[in-house]
Design a protein around this motif. Structure first.
Motif, PDB file in Angstrom:
ATOM      1  N   HIS A 157       0.834  -1.203   0.000  1.00 50.55           N
ATOM      2  CA  HIS A 157       0.000   0.000   0.000  1.00 50.55           C
ATOM      3  C   HIS A 157       0.867   1.251   0.000  1.00 50.55           C
ATOM      4  O   HIS A 157       0.576   2.230  -0.703  1.00 50.55           O
ATOM      5  N   LEU A 158       1.944   1.234   0.770  1.00 52.20           N
ATOM      6  CA  LEU A 158       2.824   2.402   0.821  1.00 52.20           C
ATOM      7  C   LEU A 158       3.621   2.558  -0.470  1.00 52.20           C
ATOM      8  O   LEU A 158       3.872   3.688  -0.919  1.00 52.20           O
ATOM      9  N   ILE A 159       4.040   1.450  -1.071  1.00 56.16           N
ATOM     10  CA  ILE A 159       4.719   1.548  -2.371  1.00 56.16           C
ATOM     11  C   ILE A 159       3.780   2.158  -3.405  1.00 56.16           C
ATOM     12  O   ILE A 159       4.163   3.056  -4.175  1.00 56.16           O
ATOM     13  N   PHE A 160       2.538   1.692  -3.424  1.00 50.57           N
ATOM     14  CA  PHE A 160       1.569   2.227  -4.381  1.00 50.57           C
ATOM     15  C   PHE A 160       1.258   3.694  -4.095  1.00 50.57           C
ATOM     16  O   PHE A 160       1.173   4.515  -5.019  1.00 50.57           O
ATOM     17  N   SER A 161       1.093   4.058  -2.809  1.00 55.01           N
ATOM     18  CA  SER A 161       0.761   5.440  -2.460  1.00 55.01           C
ATOM     19  C   SER A 161       1.904   6.387  -2.792  1.00 55.01           C
ATOM     20  O   SER A 161       1.687   7.487  -3.319  1.00 55.01           O
ATOM     21  N   ALA A 162       3.148   5.980  -2.485  1.00 58.84           N
ATOM     22  CA  ALA A 162       4.291   6.830  -2.795  1.00 58.84           C
ATOM     23  C   ALA A 162       4.465   6.985  -4.298  1.00 58.84           C
ATOM     24  O   ALA A 162       4.771   8.080  -4.785  1.00 58.84           O
ATOM     25  N   THR A 163       4.273   5.905  -5.052  1.00 55.89           N
ATOM     26  CA  THR A 163       4.397   5.999  -6.508  1.00 55.89           C
ATOM     27  C   THR A 163       3.278   6.847  -7.095  1.00 55.89           C
ATOM     28  O   THR A 163       3.502   7.610  -8.048  1.00 55.89           O
ATOM     29  N   SER A 164       2.071   6.732  -6.550  1.00 58.52           N
ATOM     30  CA  SER A 164       0.952   7.542  -7.045  1.00 58.52           C
ATOM     31  C   SER A 164       1.158   9.021  -6.752  1.00 58.52           C
ATOM     32  O   SER A 164       0.602   9.871  -7.463  1.00 58.52           O
ATOM     33  N   SER A 165       1.936   9.344  -5.720  1.00 55.59           N
ATOM     34  CA  SER A 165       2.184  10.738  -5.386  1.00 55.59           C
ATOM     35  C   SER A 165       3.263  11.371  -6.258  1.00 55.59           C
ATOM     36  O   SER A 165       3.439  12.597  -6.208  1.00 55.59           O
ATOM     37  N   MET A 166       3.990  10.568  -7.023  1.00 58.02           N
ATOM     38  CA  MET A 166       5.043  11.111  -7.873  1.00 58.02           C
ATOM     39  C   MET A 166       4.443  11.884  -9.041  1.00 58.02           C
ATOM     40  O   MET A 166       3.457  11.453  -9.646  1.00 58.02           O
ATOM     41  N   ALA A 167       5.052  12.995  -9.363  1.00 60.14           N
ATOM     42  CA  ALA A 167       4.659  13.747 -10.550  1.00 60.14           C
ATOM     43  C   ALA A 167       5.360  13.180 -11.770  1.00 60.14           C
ATOM     44  O   ALA A 167       6.468  12.647 -11.680  1.00 60.14           O
ATOM     45  N   VAL A 168       4.714  13.279 -12.908  1.00 56.68           N
ATOM     46  CA  VAL A 168       5.309  12.840 -14.171  1.00 56.68           C
ATOM     47  C   VAL A 168       6.142  13.989 -14.723  1.00 56.68           C
ATOM     48  O   VAL A 168       5.616  15.058 -15.025  1.00 56.68           O
ATOM     49  N   MET A 169       7.438  13.768 -14.838  1.00 50.97           N
ATOM     50  CA  MET A 169       8.337  14.790 -15.357  1.00 50.97           C
ATOM     51  C   MET A 169       8.329  14.760 -16.886  1.00 50.97           C
ATOM     52  O   MET A 169       7.884  13.798 -17.520  1.00 50.97           O
ATOM     53  N   SER A 170       8.835  15.824 -17.476  1.00 57.29           N
ATOM     54  CA  SER A 170       8.822  15.915 -18.934  1.00 57.29           C
ATOM     55  C   SER A 170       9.684  14.836 -19.576  1.00 57.29           C
ATOM     56  O   SER A 170       9.344  14.308 -20.645  1.00 57.29           O
ATOM     57  N   THR A 171      10.801  14.465 -18.926  1.00 56.08           N
ATOM     58  CA  THR A 171      11.640  13.403 -19.479  1.00 56.08           C
ATOM     59  C   THR A 171      10.924  12.049 -19.438  1.00 56.08           C
ATOM     60  O   THR A 171      11.101  11.227 -20.333  1.00 56.08           O
ATOM     61  N   SER A 172      10.108  11.825 -18.407  1.00 55.81           N
ATOM     62  CA  SER A 172       9.333  10.581 -18.345  1.00 55.81           C
ATOM     63  C   SER A 172       8.299  10.528 -19.458  1.00 55.81           C
ATOM     64  O   SER A 172       8.094   9.481 -20.088  1.00 55.81           O
ATOM     65  N   LEU A 173       7.680  11.649 -19.719  1.00 52.12           N
ATOM     66  CA  LEU A 173       6.652  11.698 -20.744  1.00 52.12           C
ATOM     67  C   LEU A 173       7.252  11.457 -22.127  1.00 52.12           C
ATOM     68  O   LEU A 173       6.739  10.660 -22.917  1.00 52.12           O
ATOM     69  N   VAL A 174       8.364  12.130 -22.438  1.00 49.89           N
ATOM     70  CA  VAL A 174       9.008  11.958 -23.743  1.00 49.89           C
ATOM     71  C   VAL A 174       9.590  10.555 -23.873  1.00 49.89           C
ATOM     72  O   VAL A 174       9.519   9.933 -24.945  1.00 49.89           O
ATOM     73  N   ASN A 186      -5.962  12.408 -13.085  1.00 53.00           N
ATOM     74  CA  ASN A 186      -5.629  12.974 -11.782  1.00 53.00           C
ATOM     75  C   ASN A 186      -4.161  12.757 -11.421  1.00 53.00           C
ATOM     76  O   ASN A 186      -3.803  12.533 -10.253  1.00 53.00           O
ATOM     77  N   LYS A 187      -3.294  12.813 -12.418  1.00 52.67           N
ATOM     78  CA  LYS A 187      -1.857  12.673 -12.220  1.00 52.67           C
ATOM     79  C   LYS A 187      -1.202  14.029 -12.409  1.00 52.67           C
ATOM     80  O   LYS A 187      -1.401  14.694 -13.421  1.00 52.67           O
ATOM     81  N   ASP A 188      -0.418  14.441 -11.432  1.00 56.91           N
ATOM     82  CA  ASP A 188       0.252  15.726 -11.516  1.00 56.91           C
ATOM     83  C   ASP A 188       1.470  15.619 -12.427  1.00 56.91           C
ATOM     84  O   ASP A 188       2.077  14.552 -12.572  1.00 56.91           O
TER      85      ASP A 188
END
Length: 813
Positions: free
Chosen positions: A449-466, A498-500
């Motif tokens: 649950h904590l792994i999922f919650s911490a990963t869900s709180s991460m923002a998607v950076m421009s390098t991740s998107l590209v 709902n992803k930052d």
């Protein structure tokens, strides 16, 4: 989503200065003239991230309801005189030192901690509260020396000598301020900005003032994680935590400095956490240390890893303390840390390594940024004792999937996959007896649950998107203008879910900035005959793994759609191979490219499609699926998500008799008793049947394959590992077996000159662990460690081929 206020709080949310010294990217001004588009919604609305789970911790969530105002971000590296109590010319040059000196630092008493740890026993809570020496430090020392309790104290101290520096770890206020100033200067030389989301900081201050104990949990990515969280809390006047650092530091002077700023290191004799856990005293000493730190009112920072499961034992210790009653409760705070460029971390850190790194910073231009989201704190006691986290449906993976794989059963066994390896067993933890399955599964649920919650709180950076677009959609290359169009589209899709996102500015600036950071891993060709340059990811192992590391956060966001798309692909491949419908063109896919128009004139049954998705859920790596949701519910949501994004169209099956007709075909009515709970008002009512068709827009096949490719790397590594069983002589020690599997994955990718994302070390570990859970590999514990061998059931080549066919059905190509 909340509306973003224009209150000046976001003035630091800007892209770091784009490096202009790269000749390959000189086309930036040309694109800027053509495409000056700001993605819709970005800048007007920002998703609310980091809220508590409404199912597991509703009471903790209720405390934050109605407080969703967007407070903006703060750049830690942007320190000026307004953040100090002084003004003037000299202050502007010393503002960083003055700011750190004004931060509040809490005391950390360690006067008699060693004595308390040595005399610690385990508390058991029941009708009559009593002490129990099982698992305590005192009992472990007595049992090891075979002496009566209360024996030679000098011998006890000699045995505890490797752990004495760990027990005496403290926080020196003066040294902490000096180290904080050094880190601010050091990060300013490495990064362009460190953006901190301020939304949940007020809740952390409130919880801290109420006296609650805070435990910060993050997903391990780099050594920088251990430094960023204490720095953020120091700059916001929160209690600096004791940080569990999983790395080995050899320099005695560096160890002394780190232990005086609250860093809990590994013992000098252990290279890894696994080696440390093999010591019979390590687990009792660390459990006692955690108990004493929490009794002192200190906070703790712990990193967890989904691939190896390391770090979860610290959360299990905290939960055990709450269950025993020695600690009343703690508030867990998931922390999402996103990097533009994930820094490399050395397993072993020495003084010379640190000095060389600091010297290299003098000649380095700052690049990249970090986004940090501190999520809403929630009660661990509420999560454990409320009964909302149910673990009664956890089953071994072989019970869930082997009937389907070997016996061709049409339906799967319902239940969750048991991931017992996320916690070290009693062989490593030195526990006197193995905990029962429900207790162990509950601890694993908290970790997941904590792994999922911490990963869900991460923002998607421009390098991740590209990176995700280049890997999953444009593997063979894309022009810059098309890439800009897809970046705008994918940004909208992320915000819709709902992803930052961790970037801002015009579209051209975002794409140019991300390509500047990813340039060493790309081939950018700009010729006069083309209006815009052509971008291709380098076909090498290092480049593909770097892009795949960045793209994982996008896969986590689209995991529902990816599972549903792979299930659709599996059914389409089955229909195409059976030759039922000639209008399903299986030759339309060539590698990663879709050639021509694809036509899918086939009806997919909802029950079968959901069943395929459910079977795939059991093969997913840990941490990508919410553990509080049933797999069958997740599979239904996966199918529904494809309807929402336009890939599937719901189709009604024509009926001879309308549903509203109460007459049966025989022409008589069947009456039922009113107290029968298993029948509806009309026994003649038929079950509502649903089916789906693939939508016909031209972009639908492209979108379908884009989603399928997100899970292709993981599934392909499983297929290649299954194939490798024919080539490896077993039994072998676990480390050697994983090394041979990793070598086989790399060799297979080199032969194919593609699919390098399937041959990382993490992919090899995950694939081996999945085959162990599936019953393909058997574990045998020996003195030298765990030995792996092929089980008798899968020594038959026929069963291995069935397993390979089952996994490969989800690979669209």
């Amino acid at each position: 989503m909340v509306q973003e206020k224009n209150d000046g709080m976001n003035k630091d949310v800007a892209l770091p200065p784009v490096q202009q010294n790269r000749p390959a990217l000189s086309w930036e001004l040309k694109i800027k003239k053509k495409l000056t588009i700001v993605p819709p919604s970005l800048g007007k609305f920002r998703p609310v991230v980091g809220q508590c789970c409404h199912q597991c911790t509703p009471d903790s969530l209720r405390k934050k309801l109605g407080q969703n105002n967007f407070l903006g971000f703060r750049n830690l590296l942007s320190v000026n005189e307004t953040q100090t109590r002084y003004r003037g010319w000299l202050v502007r040059r010393m503002c960083c030192a003055l700011f750190v000196s004004g931060c509040k630092v809490y005391a950390s008493p360690v006067s008699n901690r060693l004595e308390r740890v040595c005399q610690s026993n385990r508390y058991l809570r029941g009708k009559r509260r009593r002490r129990d020496a099982r698992g305590g430090v005192k009992e472990a020392l007595t049992a090891e020396q075979k002496a009566p309790e209360g024996g030679d104290s000098r011998g006890h101290l000699n045995r505890l000598s490797p752990f004495l520096p760990l027990i005496k770890t403290c926080i020196s206020p003066g040294l902490l301020r000096v180290v904080g100033w050094v880190m601010l200067k050091m990060f300013a030389s490495v990064l362009g900005s460190i953006q901190v989301n301020l939304n949940h900081l007020s809740a952390l201050h409130k919880v801290s003032q109420e006296g609650s104990l805070l435990v910060y949990v993050y997903v391990r990515q780099s050594l920088m994680d251990c430094a960023l969280i204490p720095l953020v809390l120091l700059c916001h006047n929160l209690r600096v935590p004791y940080t569990v650092c999983p790395l080995q530091v050899y320099s005695s002077s560096l160890r002394s400095i780190l232990q005086k700023v609250g860093v809990v290191l590994l013992p000098p004799s252990a290279l890894t956490e696994q080696e440390a856990e093999m010591d019979s005293l390590y687990s009792p000493v660390m459990t006692a240390l955690v108990r004493e730190l929490l009794h002192e009112g200190q906070t703790i920072s712990v990193g967890v890893s989904a691939e190896s499961g390391r770090g979860g034992q610290w959360l299990a210790r905290i939960r055990q303390l709450i269950k025993e009653g020695s600690v009343p409760d703690v508030s867990l705070v998931p922390v999402g840390i996103s990097y533009d460029c994930v820094p490399k971390a050395n397993v072993q850190v020495g003084l010379s390594t640190v000095l060389q790194w600091l010297w290299s910073l003098l000649w380095r231009t700052p690049g990249g940024s970090v986004r940090i989201h501190l999520a809403q704190p929630f009660s661990l006691k509420e999560m454990c004792e409320s009964g909302r986290c149910r673990v009664d449906e956890w089953l071994p993976l072989q019970d869930l999937l082997l009937p389907v794989i070997l016996n061709n059963r049409a339906d799967s066994v319902l239940g969750r996959r048991r991931l017992s390896w996320l916690l070290p067993s009693s062989h490593y933890a030195s526990e006197p007896e193995e905990p029962t399955h429900p207790e162990r599964d509950l601890s694993i649920t908290i970790i997941l649950h904590l792994i999922f919650s911490a990963t869900s709180s991460m923002a998607v950076m421009s390098t991740s998107l590209v990176s995700s677009l280049l890997l999953y959609k444009h593997r063979k290359g894309v022009s810059a203008s098309v890439l800009c169009r897809d970046v705008a589209w994918l940004t909208e899709e992320l915000l819709f879910r709902n992803k930052d996102v961790g970037f801002g500015g015009s579209l051209a600036e975002v794409v140019h900035y991300s390509l500047s950071l990813l340039a060493p891993y790309l081939v950018i060709a700009a010729v006069p005959s083309r209006k815009d340059p052509f971008i291709v990811p380098r076909p090498s192992l290092a480049a593909t793994l770097h892009l795949d590391l960045h793209a994982q956060i996008v896969t986590h966001t689209f995991i529902l759609e990816a599972v549903g798309a792979c299930a659709v692909s599996a059914m389409l491949c089955e229909v195409a191979s059976s030759g039922v419908s000639s209008r399903v063109r299986s030759d339309g896919v060539d590698g990663e490219e879709v050639r021509g128009d694809m036509e899918f004139d086939v009806v997919l049954c909802q029950s079968e499609l959901t069943e395929r998705a459910l079977q795939l859920c059991h093969l997913l790596p840990p941490g990508v699926m919410p553990p509080c949701q049933l797999p069958q519910s997740f599979a239904l949501d996966a199918v529904d998500s494809l309807v929402r994004c336009g890939i599937l169209i719901m189709e009604e099956i024509p009926r001879d008799v309308p549903i509203c007709d109460f007459w049966k075909k025989e022409g008589t009515l069947t009456w039922t008793t009113t107290d029968d709970p298993y029948h509806s008002d009309s026994d003649c009512e038929e079950q509502d049947l649903r089916s789906y068709k693939i939508s016909q827009p031209s972009q639908c096949p492209e979108m379908l394959f884009f989603l399928c490719s997100m899970l292709a790397g993981h599934l392909r590594s499983l297929c290649w590992t299954t194939t490798a069983l024919d080539l490896i002589d077993t039994p072998l020690p676990e480390a050697e077996f994983v090394a041979q599997i990793h070598s086989h994955l790399c060799d297979t990718a080199d032969k194919k000159k593609q699919h390098y994302e399937s041959c990382s070390v993490e992919a090899a570990h995950t694939a081996v662990r999945t085959l162990i859970d599936l019953g393909v590999l058997s574990e045998e514990r020996q003195r030298r460690g765990v030995v792996l061998g092929v089980s008798s059931l899968f020594q038959l080549s026929e069963n291995r081929q069935k397993l390979h066919r089952f996994i490969s059905q989800y690979l669209y190509n």
